[in-house]
Design an enzyme around this catalytic site. Structure first.
Site, PDB file in Angstrom:
ATOM      1  N   SER A 537       0.850  -1.192   0.000  1.00 46.63           N
ATOM      2  CA  SER A 537       0.000   0.000   0.000  1.00 46.63           C
ATOM      3  C   SER A 537       0.889   1.246   0.000  1.00 46.63           C
ATOM      4  O   SER A 537       1.657   1.452  -0.942  1.00 46.63           O
ATOM      5  CB  SER A 537      -0.956  -0.044   1.192  1.00 46.63           C
ATOM      6  OG  SER A 537      -1.987   0.879   1.040  1.00 46.63           O
ATOM      7  N   ASP A 622      -9.807  -3.789  -5.236  1.00 45.42           N
ATOM      8  CA  ASP A 622      -9.199  -2.993  -4.177  1.00 45.42           C
ATOM      9  C   ASP A 622      -9.852  -1.612  -4.098  1.00 45.42           C
ATOM     10  O   ASP A 622      -9.923  -0.896  -5.096  1.00 45.42           O
ATOM     11  CB  ASP A 622      -7.704  -2.839  -4.448  1.00 45.42           C
ATOM     12  CG  ASP A 622      -6.925  -2.400  -3.229  1.00 45.42           C
ATOM     13  OD1 ASP A 622      -7.477  -1.636  -2.415  1.00 45.42           O
ATOM     14  OD2 ASP A 622      -5.771  -2.823  -3.081  1.00 45.42           O
ATOM     15  N   HIS A 657      -8.059  -4.991  -1.172  1.00 51.03           N
ATOM     16  CA  HIS A 657      -6.833  -4.488  -0.564  1.00 51.03           C
ATOM     17  C   HIS A 657      -6.207  -5.472   0.408  1.00 51.03           C
ATOM     18  O   HIS A 657      -4.990  -5.561   0.518  1.00 51.03           O
ATOM     19  CB  HIS A 657      -7.146  -3.175   0.160  1.00 51.03           C
ATOM     20  CG  HIS A 657      -5.952  -2.336   0.441  1.00 51.03           C
ATOM     21  ND1 HIS A 657      -5.200  -1.748  -0.546  1.00 51.03           N
ATOM     22  CD2 HIS A 657      -5.368  -1.962   1.613  1.00 51.03           C
ATOM     23  CE1 HIS A 657      -4.213  -1.053  -0.001  1.00 51.03           C
ATOM     24  NE2 HIS A 657      -4.292  -1.170   1.306  1.00 51.03           N
TER      25      HIS A 657
END
Length: 685
Positions: A537, A622, A657
């Site tokens: 991320s 995501d 995610h």
């Protein structure tokens, strides 16, 4: 046998212009998951990755089996007591999902099954339950379900007396619910359909159609998110509005759920505060009066404006106040100093004030589920890089400890004495000392030949703690050193550590990581041909930045769901989370921030040079980092890089995610990453 030819994404130049500056994005077209050509390209990349790593598939399966074998499959949480019941989360052998249950009054009582997520997950490629909330009369439980992995939860309500799940669903929520004192009303938070910003609080009356739910509060400022919770005292329902730098709370008596909410202290730019309630007072953790590392204040009920707040624990320059737990006779304070957790126990009458003793060089300790006011028992957790996680009940009067549970490492091979943990300090280029937590097998020698995996995050004030991992043993037992670089942008050394790694100081995050790498090489823990880096991320942004800046330091890099197209994303306020990020990265609609972000944005700075071997992972659904960021990044890297190193994009077409759901499915993703590293190190088994 010839290797397959890597896919090449077509180029369709797209002009992006702002501040009289033009960027040409050849891969902007990938920003359309409804386009069959986009899906085809992602599938081609998946097929290429699979073909190029086919020789490791057997090893991946072995790694998966090895990591799974260390996990106790028929496991359960330490029960906690709340409002007359013991609550338990357990797993059964061979099953991926948790079972939630409770027992009335005693652990010897019959088990009442709340939810079996294994049954509920059937037919779904992704399943996540979150936000369980029981009403005070023990009649209702609300819960949130996500079967897409975009963190848009559907809330449902179960009658705990009859076992019936009410026939309606509340869509597009954050999962959590907060009950009024009488159990007739549920407060919850909805998200914006497009941006997924949590922006509205509703009040639902049991048994009514959700379309009739009352909108209690709407947050107009799109840089703020909202949430709702009940104070530990059960007296108040609180609505929070928070941005990166500013807080605002509202409250109402839980016994008067239809009354209007009262603002606690109206928002003031850069005033942060959080609120707890006890007795006739509110307790406030805040940065008021320039308390960079926060301090504890209190105020009487009915006098909640900041001019009434008085100090309880003053600000300290070297100690970060992270939070508090309130008990009838004790105040427990969670602090951080010199990068390590500290738990301080104080009697309200001032007669007792001490810290829990922790002796490890690097560790993590934190308070856990402490729902009961009238108790002398504090429950906390402890672990380190070599010590499995423990849950401990601590008697704050006698100072006796009872270890309720220590994480079991199955297989009969684990002995913590076979591993060494240490904390070292690297000197950054501006003279700042950056801590690094390390763990390795005792047989490792500091001769520069060890493979080393360096991990970091470095954003949002998030700390990567020196936690224990059973999966990591598969690295350590094959000679890898594992290093966590506690770089600026986290909050490891206090709030200033965070402030010095964000906005117009963001470059410190990247140079800290690079300087830690150089230090590890200089100290002969590893060398550039054996040094690997990993981040996910915002940590994936870190990976993209450092390999543009110093690719020669790393032999291989793992970038999970990487946030790499920073400028374009931050200019698009329709994308989930963008507007709330302005206080983290800056707003590129302002030229100063645009220019600064453009200087480090990984996608914008890809150039014709050699890059390390790269494994990039993403999820089609995501909601945090859209799949097209890593897809575009990889396409540009493939076009410009001048080496013949591996470049893989692995897209999970079902997940978001957090990756795959289920505790064992996630291990398959770890096995892929480890196999990538081991293949580069020529480790075959």
């Amino acid at each position: 046998m010839n290797n397959p030819i890597p896919p090449r994404a077509k180029k369709i130049p797209h002009t992006l212009e702002i501040h009289n500056h033009v960027r040409i994005d050849d891969y902007f077209w990938l920003n359309d998951r409804e386009n069959p050509e986009v899906i085809d390209y992602l599938n081609q990349e998946n097929a290429y990755y699979k073909a190029m790593t086919a020789h490791t598939e057997s090893f991946q399966k072995d790694l998966f089996a090895e990591m799974k074998s260390r996990i106790k499959e028929d496991d359960s949480s330490v029960p906690y007591f709340y409002n007359g019941y013991y609550y338990i989360t357990r797993f059964e052998a061979g099953k991926d999902y948790p079972i939630y249950a409770r027992k009335k009054g005693s652990l010897e009582a019959a088990e009442e099954l709340l939810f079996d997520c294994n049954e509920m997950a059937k037919g779904h490629s992704y399943f996540q339950m979150s936000g369980l909330s029981v009403s005070e009369d023990n009649q209702w439980i609300s819960f949130g379900i996500d079967t897409v992995s975009r963190r848009q939860y559907v809330i449902q309500i179960k009658n705990l007396v009859t076992g019936e799940i009410l026939p309606y669903k509340i869509e597009n929520t954050t999962a959590g619910g907060t009950w009024s004192a009488d159990g007739m009303y549920l407060f919850y938070c909805r998200k914006d359909d497009k941006t997924l910003r949590a922006d509205t609080i509703y009040r639902h009356e049991i048994g009514t159609d959700p379309s009739q739910d009352v909108k209690v509060y709407y947050e107009k400022d799109d840089t703020f998110d909202v949430s709702v919770y009940k104070s530990k005292s059960k007296k108040y329902i609180m609505i929070t509005s928070e941005s990166t730098l500013t807080s605002e709370y509202q409250y109402v008596l839980a016994s008067e759920p239809t009354a209007p909410f009262t603002v606690f202290q109206k928002r003031t730019r850069e005033l942060e505060y959080s609120v707890s309630h006890y007795g006739n007072h509110f307790y406030i953790v805040t940065n008021k009066d320039g308390a960079t590392n926060f301090k504890l204040m209190k105020t009487e009920e009915g006098k909640t404006e900041k001019e009434y707040w008085v100090d309880v624990l003053p600000h300290r320059e070297e100690v970060l106040l992270e939070g508090i737990d309130i008990f009838k006779d004790f105040l427990v304070v969670s602090e951080r100093s010199e990068g390590l957790n500290k738990i301080r126990i104080m009697r309200w009458d001032g007669s007792v004030d001490y810290y829990l003793p922790f002796t490890s060089e690097t560790y993590m300790a934190y308070t856990t589920t402490n729902l009961d006011f009238d108790t002398t028992i504090l429950r906390y957790a402890y672990q380190s890089l070599t010590t499995p996680a423990s849950v401990i009940d601590f008697d704050m009067i006698t100072q006796e400890r009872i270890v309720l549970k220590e994480q079991e490492v199955l297989g009969g091979k684990f002995d913590k004495n076979n591993y060494i943990e240490e904390r070292i300090w690297a000197t950054a280029r501006d003279g700042v000392q950056v801590p690094i937590s390390l763990v390795y097998h005792k047989n490792c020698k500091k001769d520069g030949t060890n493979p080393l995996l360096q991990y970091a995050y470095g954003s949002y004030g998030v700390n990567i703690e020196p936690y224990f991992s059973t999966t990591r043993l598969s690295l350590l037992d094959r000679g890898f050193i594992y290093a966590i670089a506690h770089i600026r942008g986290g909050e490891d050394l206090g709030r200033k550590w965070y402030e010095d790694g964000k906005m117009l100081k963001k470059m410190n995050t990247f140079t800290d990581f690079i300087d830690c790498s150089r230090f590890l090489i200089e100290e002969k823990y590893t060398s550039p041909v054996h040094l690997y880096a990993e981040g996910g991320s915002a940590g994936g942004l870190l990976m993209g930045a450092v390999i543009n800046m110093n690719p020669e330091l790393y032999y291989g890099v793992i970038a999970q769901v990487p946030f790499v197209d920073v400028v374009t994303t931050m200019l698009d306020d329709t994308i989930p989370l963008t507007t709330g990020e302005y206080d983290e990265w800056g707003n590129p609609n302002e030229k100063e921030y645009y220019d600064y972000m453009l200087a480090y944005s990984p996608y914008d700075n890809v150039k014709a040079q050699n890059y390390p071997n790269l494994y990039i992972s993403t999820g089609l659904h995501d909601s945090q980092v859209q799949y097209w960021e890593p897809a575009k990044w990889l396409a540009k890297l493939r076009d410009l890089k001048t080496d013949t190193n591996f470049l893989f994009l692995d897209t999970n077409m079902d997940a978001g995610h957090g990756g795959a759901s289920g505790r064992f499915e996630a291990l398959k993703e770890v096995a892929k990453e480890f196999a990538f590293l081991f293949d580069l190190e020529k480790i075959k088994s």
